[in-house]
Design a protein around this motif. Structure first.
Motif, PDB file in Angstrom:
ATOM      1  N   VAL A  23       0.859  -1.193   0.000  1.00  0.00           N
ATOM      2  CA  VAL A  23       0.000   0.000   0.000  1.00  0.00           C
ATOM      3  C   VAL A  23       0.893   1.240   0.000  1.00  0.00           C
ATOM      4  O   VAL A  23       1.684   1.444   0.916  1.00  0.00           O
ATOM      5  N   LEU A  24       0.759   2.052  -1.039  1.00  0.00           N
ATOM      6  CA  LEU A  24       1.616   3.238  -1.183  1.00  0.00           C
ATOM      7  C   LEU A  24       0.925   4.530  -0.780  1.00  0.00           C
ATOM      8  O   LEU A  24       1.572   5.568  -0.650  1.00  0.00           O
ATOM      9  N   GLY A  25      -0.390   4.470  -0.616  1.00  0.00           N
ATOM     10  CA  GLY A  25      -1.110   5.675  -0.221  1.00  0.00           C
ATOM     11  C   GLY A  25      -2.545   5.340   0.111  1.00  0.00           C
ATOM     12  O   GLY A  25      -3.106   4.355  -0.406  1.00  0.00           O
ATOM     13  N   THR A  26      -3.148   6.124   1.004  1.00  0.00           N
ATOM     14  CA  THR A  26      -4.485   5.793   1.518  1.00  0.00           C
ATOM     15  C   THR A  26      -5.397   7.011   1.628  1.00  0.00           C
ATOM     16  O   THR A  26      -6.463   6.916   2.226  1.00  0.00           O
ATOM     17  N   ALA A  27      -4.966   8.139   1.076  1.00  0.00           N
ATOM     18  CA  ALA A  27      -5.787   9.359   1.177  1.00  0.00           C
ATOM     19  C   ALA A  27      -6.601   9.568  -0.104  1.00  0.00           C
ATOM     20  O   ALA A  27      -6.213   9.128  -1.183  1.00  0.00           O
ATOM     21  N   GLN A  28      -7.715  10.247   0.024  1.00  0.00           N
ATOM     22  CA  GLN A  28      -8.547  10.634  -1.123  1.00  0.00           C
ATOM     23  C   GLN A  28      -7.722  11.539  -2.057  1.00  0.00           C
ATOM     24  O   GLN A  28      -6.661  12.052  -1.664  1.00  0.00           O
ATOM     25  N   ASP A  29      -8.215  11.756  -3.242  1.00  0.00           N
ATOM     26  CA  ASP A  29      -7.486  12.448  -4.307  1.00  0.00           C
ATOM     27  C   ASP A  29      -6.866  13.782  -3.886  1.00  0.00           C
ATOM     28  O   ASP A  29      -5.840  14.194  -4.430  1.00  0.00           O
ATOM     29  N   LEU A  63      -0.188   9.582   1.919  1.00  0.00           N
ATOM     30  CA  LEU A  63      -0.101   9.831   0.479  1.00  0.00           C
ATOM     31  C   LEU A  63      -1.425   9.452  -0.178  1.00  0.00           C
ATOM     32  O   LEU A  63      -2.247   8.728   0.397  1.00  0.00           O
ATOM     33  N   ILE A  64      -1.603   9.944  -1.394  1.00  0.00           N
ATOM     34  CA  ILE A  64      -2.848   9.692  -2.134  1.00  0.00           C
ATOM     35  C   ILE A  64      -2.901   8.225  -2.570  1.00  0.00           C
ATOM     36  O   ILE A  64      -1.888   7.620  -2.940  1.00  0.00           O
ATOM     37  N   THR A  65      -4.103   7.675  -2.520  1.00  0.00           N
ATOM     38  CA  THR A  65      -4.335   6.242  -2.698  1.00  0.00           C
ATOM     39  C   THR A  65      -3.626   5.629  -3.904  1.00  0.00           C
ATOM     40  O   THR A  65      -3.791   6.081  -5.041  1.00  0.00           O
ATOM     41  N   SER A  66      -2.861   4.598  -3.609  1.00  0.00           N
ATOM     42  CA  SER A  66      -2.181   3.823  -4.650  1.00  0.00           C
ATOM     43  C   SER A  66      -1.661   2.547  -4.011  1.00  0.00           C
ATOM     44  O   SER A  66      -1.466   2.489  -2.797  1.00  0.00           O
ATOM     45  N   ILE A  67      -1.486   1.513  -4.821  1.00  0.00           N
ATOM     46  CA  ILE A  67      -0.819   0.301  -4.349  1.00  0.00           C
ATOM     47  C   ILE A  67       0.206  -0.120  -5.396  1.00  0.00           C
ATOM     48  O   ILE A  67       0.212   0.394  -6.513  1.00  0.00           O
ATOM     49  N   ALA A  68       1.071  -1.068  -5.015  1.00  0.00           N
ATOM     50  CA  ALA A  68       1.981  -1.672  -5.997  1.00  0.00           C
ATOM     51  C   ALA A  68       1.958  -3.181  -5.804  1.00  0.00           C
ATOM     52  O   ALA A  68       1.773  -3.670  -4.680  1.00  0.00           O
ATOM     53  N   LEU A  69       2.119  -3.905  -6.896  1.00  0.00           N
ATOM     54  CA  LEU A  69       2.302  -5.354  -6.849  1.00  0.00           C
ATOM     55  C   LEU A  69       3.789  -5.580  -7.038  1.00  0.00           C
ATOM     56  O   LEU A  69       4.379  -5.143  -8.033  1.00  0.00           O
ATOM     57  N   VAL A  70       4.402  -6.239  -6.061  1.00  0.00           N
ATOM     58  CA  VAL A  70       5.865  -6.315  -6.013  1.00  0.00           C
ATOM     59  C   VAL A  70       6.297  -7.762  -5.867  1.00  0.00           C
ATOM     60  O   VAL A  70       5.751  -8.499  -5.043  1.00  0.00           O
ATOM     61  N   ASP A  71       7.236  -8.167  -6.690  1.00  0.00           N
ATOM     62  CA  ASP A  71       7.885  -9.463  -6.485  1.00  0.00           C
ATOM     63  C   ASP A  71       9.382  -9.238  -6.593  1.00  0.00           C
ATOM     64  O   ASP A  71       9.948  -9.218  -7.683  1.00  0.00           O
ATOM     65  N   ASP A  72      10.021  -9.033  -5.442  1.00  0.00           N
ATOM     66  CA  ASP A  72      11.445  -8.722  -5.452  1.00  0.00           C
ATOM     67  C   ASP A  72      12.278  -9.895  -5.949  1.00  0.00           C
ATOM     68  O   ASP A  72      13.294  -9.707  -6.617  1.00  0.00           O
ATOM     69  N   SER A  73      11.846 -11.125  -5.625  1.00  0.00           N
ATOM     70  CA  SER A  73      12.649 -12.269  -6.044  1.00  0.00           C
ATOM     71  C   SER A  73      12.668 -12.378  -7.568  1.00  0.00           C
ATOM     72  O   SER A  73      13.667 -12.753  -8.159  1.00  0.00           O
TER      73      SER A  73
END
Ligand code: ZN
Ligand code: ZN
Length: 335
Positions: free
Chosen positions: A50-56, A81-91
């Motif tokens: 989760v990179l952000g959880t606030a409204q626009d 921060l403003i709402t965003s997520i990332a899908l991450v696979d470091d391996s």
């Protein structure tokens, strides 16, 4: 088996807290612990960050001097921060951003510094792609940073609906990103799964929302360990053509629009005129699924007016008492 929630302090932000959710599929179990007793540990393998959880409008909200925004200005650890997520696979060295909003500079920094275990990661390719939910301020305008004046990516895949792709192709400044090849539009069809990164299957679900420029998607994100439904912006649940509970019966975690807690935040507006499901209504709707232990619900996209942001802890306490959760920037879920 109970899920186990853990915290770590990420290297990029001393006071921030990451909450790590380890689903029952993992090889150990522990009881849900209060935040101050959580153990520091990183989620390994594919994960949702989760990179952000606030409204626009952000938190503190642009140009607002309400008590919550002032508190967030005085104490940056309260800001979101403003709402965003990332899908991450470091391996496997893959990172896909879901929504690109006005806080994208800070969010790319987080991805760069916290997930830089990619030796071949070269300058100018901070992520492997972007998935877009819709064409509102907080969800796509950060795309501009992939353009000529900033990162200047080459053929960065951008997965979005056909109407969203048409909008980006047909309107500047986004059309310039397409024309000079900064981004490569990948049109996705509703309910047709695709793999934005290996081993993670994503299905776009149409979401009713104010669709001035294009339509809106939520994303069903399925990994080997858990399935997450992400819908940061939606009209009220009774506008959905099929009950959202049908969809949520098949997922482990739902990260959902929690713009407003109750109609009290919008004096003069009737609850049915508010273009978002109220937290109180969502809890009533999903309480049986939460009580059954089959679904975890995390709230995101909080407006600065939302009392779960404080200073009175009553609203947040009520959410937690009922078994729901307020998402935090830095939260991670195994996929
Ligand atoms: Zn939004
Ligand atoms: Zn929106």
């Amino acid at each position: 088996m109970q899920p186990c929630v853990k915290t770590v302090r990420p290297p990029w932000q001393g006071r921030a807290i990451i909450w790590l959710l380890v689903v029952p599929a993992l090889a150990f179990s522990c009881a849900l612990q209060p935040p101050d007793e959580r153990v520091e540990e990183a989620v390994t393998g594919p994960k949702l960050v989760v990179l952000g959880t606030a409204q626009d409008g952000g938190f503190p909200h642009a140009a607002c001097a309400c008590v919550r925004c002032e508190a967030a200005r005085l104490d940056p650890s309260v800001a979101r921060l403003i709402t965003s997520i990332a899908l991450v696979d470091d391996s496997a060295a893959h990172r896909v951003l879901v929504d690109a909003g006005p806080d994208i500079r800070a969010q790319l920094e987080i991805l760069q510094s916290a997930h830089r275990e990619r030796p071949d990661r070269v300058d100018r390719s901070p992520v492997d792609g972007v998935m877009l939910t819709h064409a509102h301020l907080g969800h796509y305008t950060g795309l501009a940073f992939f353009g000529f004046e900033a990162v200047h990516t080459t053929d960065l895949p951008v997965w979005c609906s056909a109407p969203m792709a048409d909008y980006l192709r047909g309107n500047g400044p986004w059309s310039q990103l397409v024309r000079i090849g900064n981004i490569l539009l990948q049109e996705i069809e509703p309910f047709k799964p695709f793999e934005p990164l290996p081993g993670i299957e994503v299905t776009a679900v149409p979401v009713p929302h104010r669709d001035e420029y294009a339509d809106t998607f939520g994303f069903l994100i399925k990994g080997a360990r858990s399935t997450v439904f992400y819908a940061p912006d939606t009209d009220s649940w009774d506008h959905w053509p099929r009950p959202v509970t049908e969809l949520l019966e098949k997922v482990d975690v739902a990260i959902l629009d929690a713009t407003f807690y109750s109609a009290d935040e919008l004096p003069g507006r009737r609850a049915e005129e508010i273009g978002h499901p109220l937290i109180a209504v969502t809890m009533d709707l999903l309480q049986p699924l939460v009580d059954s232990g089959r679904l975890q619900v995390w709230f995101t996209h909080m407006n600065h007016s939302n009392p779960v942001l404080g200073p009175d802890p009553a609203a947040r306490n009520e959410v937690e008492r009922r078994g729901f959760h307020i998402a935090e920037d830095g939260l991670e879920f195994p996929l």
